[in-house]
Design a protein around this motif. Structure first.
Motif, PDB file in Angstrom:
ATOM      1  N   LEU A 180      20.565 -20.089  18.331  1.00 49.49           N
ATOM      2  CA  LEU A 180      20.067 -20.828  19.523  1.00 49.49           C
ATOM      3  C   LEU A 180      20.973 -20.619  20.392  1.00 49.49           C
ATOM      4  O   LEU A 180      22.122 -20.910  20.547  1.00 49.49           O
ATOM      5  CB  LEU A 180      19.983 -22.405  19.082  1.00 49.49           C
ATOM      6  N   LEU A 181      20.507 -19.909  21.564  1.00 54.13           N
ATOM      7  CA  LEU A 181      21.151 -19.731  22.927  1.00 54.13           C
ATOM      8  C   LEU A 181      20.669 -20.383  24.292  1.00 54.13           C
ATOM      9  O   LEU A 181      19.611 -20.089  24.640  1.00 54.13           O
ATOM     10  CB  LEU A 181      21.336 -18.029  23.126  1.00 54.13           C
ATOM     11  N   GLY A 182      21.597 -21.048  24.831  1.00 53.70           N
ATOM     12  CA  GLY A 182      21.298 -21.711  26.089  1.00 53.70           C
ATOM     13  C   GLY A 182      22.319 -21.282  27.198  1.00 53.70           C
ATOM     14  O   GLY A 182      23.464 -21.160  26.778  1.00 53.70           O
ATOM     15  N   SER A 183      21.752 -21.103  28.223  1.00 53.98           N
ATOM     16  CA  SER A 183      22.603 -20.651  29.370  1.00 53.98           C
ATOM     17  C   SER A 183      22.024 -21.205  30.805  1.00 53.98           C
ATOM     18  O   SER A 183      20.850 -21.658  30.773  1.00 53.98           O
ATOM     19  CB  SER A 183      22.467 -19.135  29.773  1.00 53.98           C
ATOM     20  N   ASP A 184      22.790 -21.296  31.586  1.00 52.48           N
ATOM     21  CA  ASP A 184      22.505 -21.898  32.876  1.00 52.48           C
ATOM     22  C   ASP A 184      23.621 -21.476  33.923  1.00 52.48           C
ATOM     23  O   ASP A 184      24.729 -21.234  33.474  1.00 52.48           O
ATOM     24  CB  ASP A 184      22.697 -23.398  32.803  1.00 52.48           C
ATOM     25  N   ILE A 185      23.181 -21.349  35.100  1.00 53.42           N
ATOM     26  CA  ILE A 185      23.778 -21.102  36.403  1.00 53.42           C
ATOM     27  C   ILE A 185      24.886 -22.012  36.443  1.00 53.42           C
ATOM     28  O   ILE A 185      26.337 -21.731  37.336  1.00 53.42           O
ATOM     29  CB  ILE A 185      23.173 -20.372  37.625  1.00 53.42           C
ATOM     30  N   SER A 186      24.799 -23.267  36.370  1.00 56.57           N
ATOM     31  CA  SER A 186      25.531 -24.558  36.384  1.00 56.57           C
ATOM     32  C   SER A 186      26.341 -24.829  35.318  1.00 56.57           C
ATOM     33  O   SER A 186      26.072 -24.859  34.361  1.00 56.57           O
ATOM     34  CB  SER A 186      24.562 -25.739  36.998  1.00 56.57           C
ATOM     35  N   ALA A 187      27.729 -24.621  35.654  1.00 54.07           N
ATOM     36  CA  ALA A 187      28.988 -25.219  34.748  1.00 54.07           C
ATOM     37  C   ALA A 187      28.674 -26.532  34.348  1.00 54.07           C
ATOM     38  O   ALA A 187      28.884 -26.804  33.203  1.00 54.07           O
ATOM     39  CB  ALA A 187      30.128 -24.764  35.214  1.00 54.07           C
TER      40      ALA A 187
ATOM     41  N   ASP B 145      17.248 -10.670  12.424  1.00 57.63           N
ATOM     42  CA  ASP B 145      17.735 -12.005  12.862  1.00 57.63           C
ATOM     43  C   ASP B 145      16.892 -12.250  14.075  1.00 57.63           C
ATOM     44  O   ASP B 145      16.190 -11.453  14.535  1.00 57.63           O
ATOM     45  CB  ASP B 145      19.047 -12.099  13.310  1.00 57.63           C
ATOM     46  N   LEU B 146      16.655 -13.595  14.483  1.00 58.76           N
ATOM     47  CA  LEU B 146      16.166 -14.025  15.739  1.00 58.76           C
ATOM     48  C   LEU B 146      16.893 -14.602  16.601  1.00 58.76           C
ATOM     49  O   LEU B 146      17.481 -15.654  16.151  1.00 58.76           O
ATOM     50  CB  LEU B 146      14.681 -14.601  15.381  1.00 58.76           C
ATOM     51  N   ILE B 147      16.803 -14.517  18.013  1.00 60.57           N
ATOM     52  CA  ILE B 147      17.357 -15.452  18.875  1.00 60.57           C
ATOM     53  C   ILE B 147      16.399 -16.238  19.777  1.00 60.57           C
ATOM     54  O   ILE B 147      15.209 -15.572  20.222  1.00 60.57           O
ATOM     55  CB  ILE B 147      18.278 -14.524  19.986  1.00 60.57           C
ATOM     56  N   LEU B 148      16.607 -17.451  20.030  1.00 56.67           N
ATOM     57  CA  LEU B 148      15.786 -18.222  20.968  1.00 56.67           C
ATOM     58  C   LEU B 148      16.676 -18.672  22.007  1.00 56.67           C
ATOM     59  O   LEU B 148      17.780 -19.355  21.697  1.00 56.67           O
ATOM     60  CB  LEU B 148      15.419 -19.712  20.128  1.00 56.67           C
ATOM     61  N   TRP B 149      16.264 -18.167  23.123  1.00 52.90           N
ATOM     62  CA  TRP B 149      16.985 -18.277  24.286  1.00 52.90           C
ATOM     63  C   TRP B 149      16.439 -19.313  25.299  1.00 52.90           C
ATOM     64  O   TRP B 149      15.137 -18.925  25.610  1.00 52.90           O
ATOM     65  CB  TRP B 149      17.270 -16.826  25.042  1.00 52.90           C
ATOM     66  N   ASP B 150      17.052 -19.979  25.826  1.00 54.13           N
ATOM     67  CA  ASP B 150      16.740 -20.756  27.171  1.00 54.13           C
ATOM     68  C   ASP B 150      17.535 -20.401  28.256  1.00 54.13           C
ATOM     69  O   ASP B 150      18.548 -20.933  28.262  1.00 54.13           O
ATOM     70  CB  ASP B 150      16.753 -22.189  26.972  1.00 54.13           C
ATOM     71  N   PRO B 151      17.137 -19.551  29.298  1.00 54.96           N
ATOM     72  CA  PRO B 151      17.881 -19.190  30.301  1.00 54.96           C
ATOM     73  C   PRO B 151      18.210 -20.039  31.261  1.00 54.96           C
ATOM     74  O   PRO B 151      18.902 -19.858  32.206  1.00 54.96           O
ATOM     75  CB  PRO B 151      17.454 -18.127  30.779  1.00 54.96           C
ATOM     76  N   PHE B 152      17.317 -21.240  31.517  1.00 55.70           N
ATOM     77  CA  PHE B 152      17.540 -22.364  32.249  1.00 55.70           C
ATOM     78  C   PHE B 152      17.637 -23.708  31.582  1.00 55.70           C
ATOM     79  O   PHE B 152      16.795 -24.603  31.560  1.00 55.70           O
ATOM     80  CB  PHE B 152      16.369 -22.512  33.147  1.00 55.70           C
TER      81      PHE B 152
END
Length: 373
Positions: free
Chosen positions: A174-181, A107-114
């Motif tokens: 597809l994984l997106g994360s951000d410090i801002s809720a 499998d592959l994860i595409l991550w956008d940490p911002f």
């Protein structure tokens, strides 16, 4: 998928397909076919009148702003225009990496940490689903009401636009994360809107606007891949990616105001424990951006995930190199609004002069940050 500049119908009405004031035998360009004439389009099109000496040119914007996909109504600070986000996706090796993952039975994860409002990930999803940008099956245009519009020929073209998803799409997350809720909430709202519009792309009733998005038939149209958005700092989220094939594609915080460079601004000290809990608000200042770069650099050097490529859109490549202490190459350069930015790829190497321990962490990496096996 779309590319940079594709469908930029916003320059002027005269640069888009137009209808002359004489077409239609006196039918009003802004009035459609009488009261309520613009049945399919929410608003009448823009009309531009240009006078030069004894000549008058009347132009009607036939399509509206084509770079707007329609799903991204919730945006944050310094978002990438949808066409530019698509260009970054297509300039990255995402499709190739996904094909390799299929052949390798992984499998592959595409991550956008911002991730901000989620534009990069949603454009990647559109490309992989094979959905035409701003699909005419999911939106309407003013020219549909023009008297010169060839409705039969247009419907015939639409019938041939069948989305063709990437065959390995089920292997992607597809994984997106951000410090801002708040940003994560925006991304989730945009994703839900994207889902509705992508379903509409295959629903004939969507084209005429007769059925609201919320009421359209959504049976048997679940996405073939997982899409998740979470609140948290990169240092926190990466813990869940330990040892997993992961590619990063992100638009890092710019932190540049009125030409100020981060290079002259030392990173602001964080409270003990930093922001790994993901509860502190994001810091948009140059100091905050410098600290975000430093955290990104530390995370990449630790090699917790199996990096399959790291790509960052940045306004200042030199600042990113300095504060991440990593080597980057520019893959693409373009204007985002009034600011030049670069799509940078991590070479997998630290900058010369770094501590031996840091260099050892990436010394076994090839271009793009993937560990050799």
């Amino acid at each position: 998928g779309g590319g940079a500049g594709a469908g930029e119908g916003e320059a002027s009405a005269a640069s888009t397909p137009s209808a002359s004031s004489g077409a239609g035998g006196g039918r009003s360009a802004a009035g459609g076919s009488g009261a309520g004439g613009w049945r399919r389009y929410a608003e009448p099109p823009d009309v531009r009148v240009q006078l030069k000496y004894d000549e008058c040119q009347v132009s009607v914007a036939a399509t509206g702003l084509l770079h707007r996909r329609g799903y991204r109504k919730a945006t944050g600070d310094a978002p990438l225009r949808e066409t530019l986000a698509a260009a970054c996706v297509l300039s990255s090796p995402l499709l190739r990496r996904l094909t390799v993952a299929e052949h390798s039975n992984e499998d592959l994860i595409l991550w956008d940490p911002f991730c901000g409002s989620g534009g990069l990930l949603l454009e990647a999803l559109g490309v992989l689903l094979g959905i035409a940008p701003g699909s005419p099956k999911a939106r309407s245009f003013p020219f549909l009401e023009f008297p010169s519009h060839a409705g039969g020929a247009y419907e015939e073209v639409l019938s041939e636009l069948e989305p063709t998803p990437h065959p390995a799409l089920p292997r992607l997350r597809l994984l997106g994360s951000d410090i801002s809720a708040e940003q994560v909430e925006r991304a989730q709202r945009n994703f839900r809107r994207f889902e509705r519009r992508s379903r509409s792309a295959g629903n004939a009733s969507a084209a005429d606007g007769a059925v609201p998005e919320e009421e359209r038939d959504h049976r048997d149209d679940a996405l073939p891949c997982a899409v998740d958005f979470h609140q948290g700092s990169p240092a926190r989220v990466v813990q869940s990616l330990a040892g997993r094939p992961t590619m990063i594609l992100t638009n890092v915080p710019y932190g540049v105001l009125s030409g100020t460079s981060l290079s002259s601004t030392p990173p602001r000290k964080q409270p003990r424990g930093g922001t790994s809990g993901g509860h502190a608000p994001p810091d948009p200042s140059p100091e905050g951006a410098a600290e975000a770069y430093a955290q990104l650099g530390r995370m990449l050097r630790q090699q917790k995930a199996d990096w399959r490529g790291v790509f960052c859109v940045a306004a200042s490549p030199d600042d990113l190199r300095q504060h991440t202490a990593l080597e980057w190459t520019s893959e693409l350069r373009f204007l985002n609004g009034s600011r030049w930015v670069d799509l940078l790829q991590w070479t997998g190497q630290t900058r010369p002069g770094e501590k031996r321990g840091d260099a050892a962490a990436t010394g076994s990496s090839d271009r793009g940050g993937r560990r050799r096996r």
